[in-house]
Design an enzyme around this catalytic site. Structure first.
Site, PDB file in Angstrom:
ATOM      1  N   ASP A  39       0.507  -2.169   4.157  1.00 19.51           N
ATOM      2  CA  ASP A  39       0.215  -1.553   2.645  1.00 19.51           C
ATOM      3  C   ASP A  39       2.259  -1.602   2.487  1.00 19.51           C
ATOM      4  O   ASP A  39       2.293  -2.559   3.074  1.00 19.51           O
ATOM      5  CB  ASP A  39       0.563  -0.513   2.319  1.00 19.51           C
ATOM      6  CG  ASP A  39       1.423   1.268   2.691  1.00 19.51           C
ATOM      7  OD1 ASP A  39       2.235   0.804   3.176  1.00 19.51           O
ATOM      8  OD2 ASP A  39       0.432   2.493   3.284  1.00 19.51           O
ATOM      9  N   PHE A  40       2.572  -1.100   0.808  1.00 25.15           N
ATOM     10  CA  PHE A  40       3.780  -1.789   0.577  1.00 25.15           C
ATOM     11  C   PHE A  40       4.378  -0.223   0.880  1.00 25.15           C
ATOM     12  O   PHE A  40       5.792  -0.049   1.129  1.00 25.15           O
ATOM     13  CB  PHE A  40       3.453  -1.887  -1.081  1.00 25.15           C
ATOM     14  CG  PHE A  40       2.337  -2.556  -1.878  1.00 25.15           C
ATOM     15  CD1 PHE A  40       3.179  -3.849  -1.388  1.00 25.15           C
ATOM     16  CD2 PHE A  40       1.710  -2.597  -1.779  1.00 25.15           C
ATOM     17  CE1 PHE A  40       2.448  -5.522  -1.734  1.00 25.15           C
ATOM     18  CE2 PHE A  40       0.422  -4.105  -2.010  1.00 25.15           C
ATOM     19  CZ  PHE A  40       1.084  -4.821  -1.667  1.00 25.15           C
ATOM     20  N   ARG A  41       4.497   0.910   0.751  1.00 25.31           N
ATOM     21  CA  ARG A  41       5.348   2.288   0.326  1.00 25.31           C
ATOM     22  C   ARG A  41       4.904   2.799   1.669  1.00 25.31           C
ATOM     23  O   ARG A  41       6.024   4.153   1.397  1.00 25.31           O
ATOM     24  CB  ARG A  41       4.656   2.965  -0.836  1.00 25.31           C
ATOM     25  CG  ARG A  41       5.334   2.153  -2.471  1.00 25.31           C
ATOM     26  CD  ARG A  41       5.234   1.969  -3.464  1.00 25.31           C
ATOM     27  NE  ARG A  41       5.537   1.508  -4.420  1.00 25.31           N
ATOM     28  CZ  ARG A  41       5.085   0.801  -5.054  1.00 25.31           C
ATOM     29  NH1 ARG A  41       3.241   0.699  -4.453  1.00 25.31           N
ATOM     30  NH2 ARG A  41       4.955   0.484  -5.710  1.00 25.31           N
ATOM     31  N   HIS A 131      -3.777  -6.321  -9.968  1.00 22.83           N
ATOM     32  CA  HIS A 131      -2.942  -6.869 -10.087  1.00 22.83           C
ATOM     33  C   HIS A 131      -3.303  -9.196  -9.179  1.00 22.83           C
ATOM     34  O   HIS A 131      -2.824  -8.541  -9.284  1.00 22.83           O
ATOM     35  CB  HIS A 131      -2.207  -6.153  -8.973  1.00 22.83           C
ATOM     36  CG  HIS A 131      -1.627  -5.247  -9.213  1.00 22.83           C
ATOM     37  ND1 HIS A 131      -1.085  -4.134  -8.773  1.00 22.83           N
ATOM     38  CD2 HIS A 131      -1.620  -4.590 -10.503  1.00 22.83           C
ATOM     39  CE1 HIS A 131      -0.961  -2.794  -9.575  1.00 22.83           C
ATOM     40  NE2 HIS A 131      -1.504  -3.312 -10.947  1.00 22.83           N
TER      41      HIS A 131
END
Ligand code: OAD
Length: 312
Positions: A39-41, A131
């Site tokens: 994931d990103f965070r 997105h």
């Protein structure tokens, strides 16, 4: 958004899932982490925690349109790590497909760019890729669009993909008389340079570059697809009877604003490893989303068919 007091427990979630007919499922990167896609965070494992070597002031700049226009190599240096490869999907993707099969899925708004929803059989008309995705790519100069796979080899091999349409046009231009404009020599006397062994012929001409092919992902600084606002505000808002948010930190607007935009009387469930504090849900089911949805299905008596390879 004030919490609806009548909903609290997993049994309430179960009842809501069973009776609802128009469910909005809002998803983020957490639904693909069990497939090995970061994931990103998430601290330590998220993509942004691994980008220190790029020397950016904020790791989110890898998806910043201005940074991309200045230096596309920054995005392409990490793009191979997030490229969708095999045709696999997680139990959570299968859960969304199950809601679709039961006629309960209004729309899956996904922030994910991995296009894995399609592998699970979620229909394009039931899904909105807020997105964008890697499914197509477009030239930043002339807008020429190609299937995403057309640039995957370049991405994997660390090359910056260039537009073939621009290249063809430029080649045709070059064949015309006076097609290439001679460039003034930066060292002053052009004749001097001709004698130098390492001066290439090309250096003497102003050769325009073909455009760079950018995957049709919505970068920071770019607008979301028009369909996002249209569908949410002018269609789904009136129909939705349950909201299920799965595997997203809800940190990125405007998707993060969706729970607050939807009618207040519609119950909202949050399924994720990490609770969010900036938005209030009616029911928080915290944990691994694959485990949570599997348990919900077990209790509901629903057969969560999960194949790593999609059925034909
Ligand atoms: P984040 O990385 O911000 O959030 C993922 C959330 O999922 C976190 O809360 C994790 O704790 C949780 N999570 C991870 N694995 C999980 C699992 N197996 N089960 C349950 N929860 C899990 O990702 P997003 O919210 O999707 O934009 O990020 C939103 C946008 O920010 C992305 O679309 C991306 C990024 O910049 C673009 O790519 C343009």
């Amino acid at each position: 958004r004030p919490k609806l007091p009548q909903y609290n427990t997993i049994e309430d979630a179960l009842r809501l899932l069973q009776k609802s007919k128009n469910i909005i499922v809002l998803t983020g990167a957490g639904i693909s982490t069990s497939l090995g896609i970061p994931d990103f965070r998430s601290k330590d494992t998220g993509l942004y925690s691994k980008l220190e070597h790029l020397g950016l002031s904020d790791p989110q700049e890898v998806f910043d349109i201005n940074v991309f226009q200045e230096d596309p190599s920054i995005f392409f240096s990490i793009a191979k790590d997030i490229l969708p490869t095999e045709k696999k999907f997680s139990p959570t993707h299968a859960f969304i497909k199950l809601l679709q099969d039961k006629g309960k899925l209004l729309t899956n708004y996904t922030q994910n760019i991995d296009n894995i929803e399609a592998n699970a059989g979620i229909l394009p008309e039931k899904m909105l890729q807020c997105h964008g995705s890697f499914a197509t790519a477009s030239c930043v100069k002339c807008g020429f669009k190609v299937p995403g796979e057309a640039i995957f080899d370049d991405i994997r091999e660390g090359r910056i993909p260039q537009c073939t349409a621009c290249r063809d046009t430029l080649a045709q231009e070059a064949l015309k008389p006076q097609g290439l404009k001679r460039k003034r020599s930066s060292t002053g006397d052009h004749k001097d340079r001709k004698g130098l062994e390492d001066s290439s012929e090309e250096d003497d001409y102003d050769i325009p570059e073909p455009g760079v092919m950018k995957p049709d992902i919505t970068f920071f600084g770019e607008g979301l697809p028009d369909e996002f606002g249209q569908r949410l505000l002018h269609h789904d808002c009136d129909l939705v009877d349950l909201v299920v948010v799965i595997g997203t930190s809800l940190k990125v607007a405007p998707v993060a604003e969706v729970p607050g935009i939807l009618p207040r009387h519609v119950p909202q469930i949050y399924i994720s490893r990490t609770p969010v504090s900036h938005t209030q849900f009616d029911i928080d089911l915290l944990g691994d989303c694959d485990v949570v949805v599997s348990e919900l299905c077990r209790r509901a008596g629903w057969d969560l068919q999960h194949h790593m390879i999609p059925p034909d």
